[in-house]
Design a protein around this motif. Structure first.
Motif, mmCIF file in Angstrom:
data_model
loop_
_atom_site.group_PDB
_atom_site.id
_atom_site.type_symbol
_atom_site.label_atom_id
_atom_site.label_comp_id
_atom_site.label_asym_id
_atom_site.label_seq_id
_atom_site.Cartn_x
_atom_site.Cartn_y
_atom_site.Cartn_z
ATOM 1 N N CYS A 32 -55.399 -39.210 35.204
ATOM 2 C CA CYS A 32 -54.255 -38.984 34.304
ATOM 3 C C CYS A 32 -53.761 -37.542 34.427
ATOM 4 O O CYS A 32 -52.558 -37.291 34.448
ATOM 5 C CB CYS A 32 -54.627 -39.290 32.858
ATOM 6 S SG CYS A 32 -54.794 -41.044 32.502
ATOM 7 N N ARG A 33 -54.691 -36.606 34.520
ATOM 8 C CA ARG A 33 -54.337 -35.190 34.681
ATOM 9 C C ARG A 33 -53.598 -34.985 36.011
ATOM 10 O O ARG A 33 -52.587 -34.297 36.075
ATOM 11 C CB ARG A 33 -55.595 -34.328 34.616
ATOM 12 C CG ARG A 33 -55.424 -32.899 35.097
ATOM 13 C CD ARG A 33 -54.379 -32.113 34.350
ATOM 14 N NE ARG A 33 -54.986 -31.439 33.246
ATOM 15 C CZ ARG A 33 -54.313 -30.760 32.340
ATOM 16 N NH1 ARG A 33 -53.015 -30.663 32.424
ATOM 17 N NH2 ARG A 33 -54.913 -30.179 31.347
ATOM 18 N N PHE A 64 -47.403 -48.282 33.562
ATOM 19 C CA PHE A 64 -48.240 -48.465 32.383
ATOM 20 C C PHE A 64 -48.373 -49.920 31.962
ATOM 21 O O PHE A 64 -49.146 -50.231 31.065
ATOM 22 C CB PHE A 64 -47.687 -47.649 31.207
ATOM 23 C CG PHE A 64 -47.671 -46.167 31.479
ATOM 24 C CD1 PHE A 64 -48.828 -45.497 31.819
ATOM 25 C CD2 PHE A 64 -46.491 -45.449 31.407
ATOM 26 C CE1 PHE A 64 -48.818 -44.145 32.078
ATOM 27 C CE2 PHE A 64 -46.468 -44.093 31.648
ATOM 28 C CZ PHE A 64 -47.632 -43.434 31.994
ATOM 29 N N VAL A 71 -54.504 -44.704 28.944
ATOM 30 C CA VAL A 71 -53.962 -44.105 30.162
ATOM 31 C C VAL A 71 -52.615 -43.451 29.843
ATOM 32 O O VAL A 71 -52.383 -42.288 30.177
ATOM 33 C CB VAL A 71 -53.816 -45.159 31.289
ATOM 34 C CG1 VAL A 71 -53.068 -44.590 32.477
ATOM 35 C CG2 VAL A 71 -55.198 -45.670 31.701
ATOM 36 N N LYS A 72 -51.754 -44.183 29.181
ATOM 37 C CA LYS A 72 -50.439 -43.617 28.826
ATOM 38 C C LYS A 72 -50.587 -42.469 27.854
ATOM 39 O O LYS A 72 -49.930 -41.415 27.994
ATOM 40 C CB LYS A 72 -49.527 -44.699 28.245
ATOM 41 C CG LYS A 72 -48.123 -44.221 27.978
ATOM 42 C CD LYS A 72 -47.213 -45.341 27.517
ATOM 43 C CE LYS A 72 -45.788 -44.854 27.317
ATOM 44 N NZ LYS A 72 -44.898 -45.950 26.923
ATOM 45 N N ASN A 74 -53.060 -40.399 27.450
ATOM 46 C CA ASN A 74 -53.585 -39.212 28.136
ATOM 47 C C ASN A 74 -52.540 -38.599 29.050
ATOM 48 O O ASN A 74 -52.422 -37.379 29.133
ATOM 49 C CB ASN A 74 -54.859 -39.555 28.915
ATOM 50 C CG ASN A 74 -56.037 -39.750 28.004
ATOM 51 O OD1 ASN A 74 -56.270 -38.980 27.100
ATOM 52 N ND2 ASN A 74 -56.787 -40.808 28.249
ATOM 53 N N PHE A 75 -51.776 -39.432 29.742
ATOM 54 C CA PHE A 75 -50.708 -38.940 30.598
ATOM 55 C C PHE A 75 -49.723 -38.112 29.792
ATOM 56 O O PHE A 75 -49.385 -36.982 30.162
ATOM 57 C CB PHE A 75 -50.005 -40.137 31.264
ATOM 58 C CG PHE A 75 -48.851 -39.774 32.148
ATOM 59 C CD1 PHE A 75 -49.060 -39.216 33.394
ATOM 60 C CD2 PHE A 75 -47.548 -40.014 31.749
ATOM 61 C CE1 PHE A 75 -48.001 -38.902 34.230
ATOM 62 C CE2 PHE A 75 -46.474 -39.694 32.564
ATOM 63 C CZ PHE A 75 -46.700 -39.131 33.804
#
Length: 80
Positions: A32-33, A64, A71-72, A74-75
């Protein structure tokens, strides 16, 4: 008095599963980073912060679909 012995195999199996989950979570954060770092170049600094992040995130919405909500989240967090 009841027998309070605990079977160690299920605990060991659960610990192994938790270790796998922790590794998977770490991998998810790393990826994600990386994605956010790559997408950050698309941020329009002329826009308000909230708007510029929303614009970039909306461009990646197809990615997504069907993934864990974390995931979203963190993004987005890494973009801000």
């Amino acid at each position: 008095m009841t027998d309070t012995k605990i079977a160690l195999t299920p605990i060991a199996d659960a610990m192994a599963a938790l270790n796998k989950a922790a590794k998977a979570a770490t991998n998810m954060l790393t990826f994600c980073r990386q994605a956010a770092d790559m997408a950050a170049s698309q941020l329009d600094m002329a826009e308000e912060p909230k708007t510029r992040v929303q614009t970039v995130v909306s461009a990646y919405n197809p990615a997504f679909v069907g993934v864990d909500a974390n995931v979203k989240q963190n993004f987005v967090a890494f973009l801000t």
